[in-house]
Design an enzyme around this catalytic site. Structure first.
Site, PDB file in Angstrom:
ATOM      1  N   LYS A 227      32.472  -1.147 -48.258  1.00 54.48           N
ATOM      2  CA  LYS A 227      32.620  -2.138 -47.206  1.00 54.48           C
ATOM      3  C   LYS A 227      32.495  -1.468 -45.838  1.00 54.48           C
ATOM      4  O   LYS A 227      32.831  -0.286 -45.672  1.00 54.48           O
ATOM      5  CB  LYS A 227      34.005  -2.797 -47.275  1.00 54.48           C
ATOM      6  CG  LYS A 227      34.298  -3.634 -48.500  1.00 54.48           C
ATOM      7  CD  LYS A 227      35.721  -4.176 -48.424  1.00 54.48           C
ATOM      8  CE  LYS A 227      36.110  -4.948 -49.665  1.00 54.48           C
ATOM      9  NZ  LYS A 227      35.395  -6.229 -49.773  1.00 54.48           N
ATOM     10  N   ARG A 301      36.267  -9.900 -60.327  1.00 48.06           N
ATOM     11  CA  ARG A 301      35.923 -10.638 -61.553  1.00 48.06           C
ATOM     12  C   ARG A 301      35.846  -9.705 -62.761  1.00 48.06           C
ATOM     13  O   ARG A 301      36.063 -10.132 -63.898  1.00 48.06           O
ATOM     14  CB  ARG A 301      34.599 -11.376 -61.351  1.00 48.06           C
ATOM     15  CG  ARG A 301      33.376 -10.501 -61.172  1.00 48.06           C
ATOM     16  CD  ARG A 301      32.238 -11.216 -60.484  1.00 48.06           C
ATOM     17  NE  ARG A 301      32.575 -11.494 -59.091  1.00 48.06           N
ATOM     18  CZ  ARG A 301      31.838 -12.262 -58.289  1.00 48.06           C
ATOM     19  NH1 ARG A 301      30.737 -12.820 -58.748  1.00 48.06           N
ATOM     20  NH2 ARG A 301      32.200 -12.450 -57.037  1.00 48.06           N
TER      21      ARG A 301
END
Length: 447
Positions: A227, A301
């Site tokens: 990020k 996920r």
């Protein structure tokens, strides 16, 4: 003292300023009218929080709180509870365990008033637990530290507890949790907790439980799909889903819930390191499904896939996942509303009703299987991929991905709370404890 003057259509409160406030005592502080009629429960809670802020300001740091007089307001007990939720949020201390006199006068029976205060304080205490875990910085709450806190909560509240550490995770086929956590020197763990209703917790999760999976990424740098710094600062809050689930279980006994509940919390750090999973790698999850890792920053996920598979092994009545999973749900619904993706219509309806009763904003999104093909991988050994290779509909495809790990005959729903779980402030992110009230209400009403 707070003075409420009744009119035909509203109640207009004023709070006189304290002598030490530096304000003119003859210049009262005004609150807007109490929302009435078709006002949402969220409006009532917000009004209560504003009233609490003014009462706290009037009482000073350690002085007694003025009395908030709500007589003549025609509030029902249910409406008062929403105001009370806001009041407690504003006047309670950081632990949520403080005891204090609540100076409120209202025209409802004393027994109903007492019950409302007791139950709202329980919920507030649970929300405070969720907020404290989510707000803790990553060096204050590693996966192992979170697990230790969960163990303490389990002991204090009659819950079953099991901890699976990194070597066992690898040996037992939890490939998703292992892959995401292997870049960090703080190893991943899986925490399982269960509430057995009216029975002692025992050594194994109960049958016919409601399964809850909470994403517990205690810091998310994105892995090798790193990020940017501006997006990384708040990523200690990426464990909000796990914090919400743990806090929910902490009060089930207090509320007399009889429905068994089984929770799985995958706890990891997702940071780059010599052993980090690489984009393009294929991992084999607990269910045996191979997953191609397109983007290591789509990690939530992947760890939840193992948690959902684990819950499903116990033949639950339903499975619900809670996670700060995607930015796109906030783009769709704004920062104050969570998205609900329900594969099962009845389960979705239960959650929406519970959220409405709890004054937590939850909006149903489509379970759009037309996008399921975006999840399919052509990599050797993989069936699914963790990135849809599309810039749109990503909140939907994230939920569809999770649904792949809950058997088709098990009702499944997912709550993406990326917006309301954490509030942006000028001083940085602050957790809200979103979801605790909805889940507690759901489980209290389950039959």
């Amino acid at each position: 003292m707070a003075i409420i003057q009744s009119t035909a259509t509203s109640v207009t409160p004023t709070v006189a300023p304290a002598a030490h406030s530096g304000r003119d005592r003859n210049a009262p502080w005004h609150l807007p009218p109490i929302p009435t009629g078709n006002a949402s429960r969220e409006c009532l809670s917000s009004w209560g929080e504003r009233a609490g802020e003014l009462l706290r300001a009037q009482g000073g740091e350690s002085g007694p709180l003025p009395t908030l007089t709500l007589t003549g307001s025609s509030l029902t007990t249910a409406e008062f509870r929403q105001i009370l939720a806001g009041l407690l949020a504003a006047i309670s201390g950081p632990s949520g365990d403080e005891t204090f006199d609540l100076p409120v006068e209202i025209d409802i029976p004393a027994a109903e008033f007492t019950r409302a205060v007791v139950e709202e304080h329980r919920l507030h205490r649970a929300e405070t637990l969720a907020k404290s875990l989510t707000d803790a910085r990553s060096n204050q709450l590693t996966p192992a530290m979170f697990a230790e806190r969960a163990s303490e909560v389990a002991v204090a509240n009659g819950l079953g507890f099991r901890l699976t550490t990194a070597p066992s995770l690898r040996a037992e086929g939890f490939g998703g949790i292992t892959a995401i956590g292997q870049g960090s020197v703080k190893p991943p763990v899986l925490v399982e907790l269960w509430f057995s209703g009216t029975l002692p917790p025992g050594d194994e999760p109960p049958a016919d439980a409601i399964g809850l999976a909470g994403k517990g990424v205690t810091f998310d740098a994105g892995g090798l799909s790193l990020k940017p710094p501006s997006a990384m600062y708040s990523m200690h809050t990426d464990c909000a889903g796990a914090a919400t689930v743990l806090a929910t279980l902490s009060v089930l006994r207090d509320f007399g819930v009889t429905q068994p509940v089984y929770a799985a919390l995958p706890l990891v750090e997702n940071i780059p390191g010599p052993a980090s999973i690489r984009p393009g790698d294929v991992v084999h999850t607990r269910s045996g499904v191979g997953v191609e890792i397109i983007d290591t920053d789509f990690e939530g996920r992947v760890v939840l896939a193992d948690a959902i598979a684990r819950l499903s092994e116990a033949a639950p009545r339903a499975v619900i996942s809670v996670a700060t999973l995607t930015y796109q749900i906030e783009v769709a619904l704004g920062p104050e509303i969570a998205g609900l993706f329900a594969r099962d219509h009845a389960l979705g309806g239960r959650l929406l009703r519970a959220a409405d009763q709890s004054a937590e904003a939850l909006w149903e999104m489509p379970w759009a299987t037309r996008y399921a093909s975006q999840l399919r991988s052509t990599a050797p050994g993989a069936t699914l991929r963790n990135h849809p290779l599309s810039d749109t509909g990503r909140a939907i495809t994230a939920a569809l991905f999770l649904g792949e790990f809950a058997p088709a005959d098990v009702p499944f729903a997912h709550i993406d709370c990326s917006g309301p779980a954490v509030r942006a402030t000028p001083d940085g992110p602050l957790a809200t404890g979103y979801g605790v009230r909805t889940l507690v209400e759901l489980l209290r009403q389950w039959d």
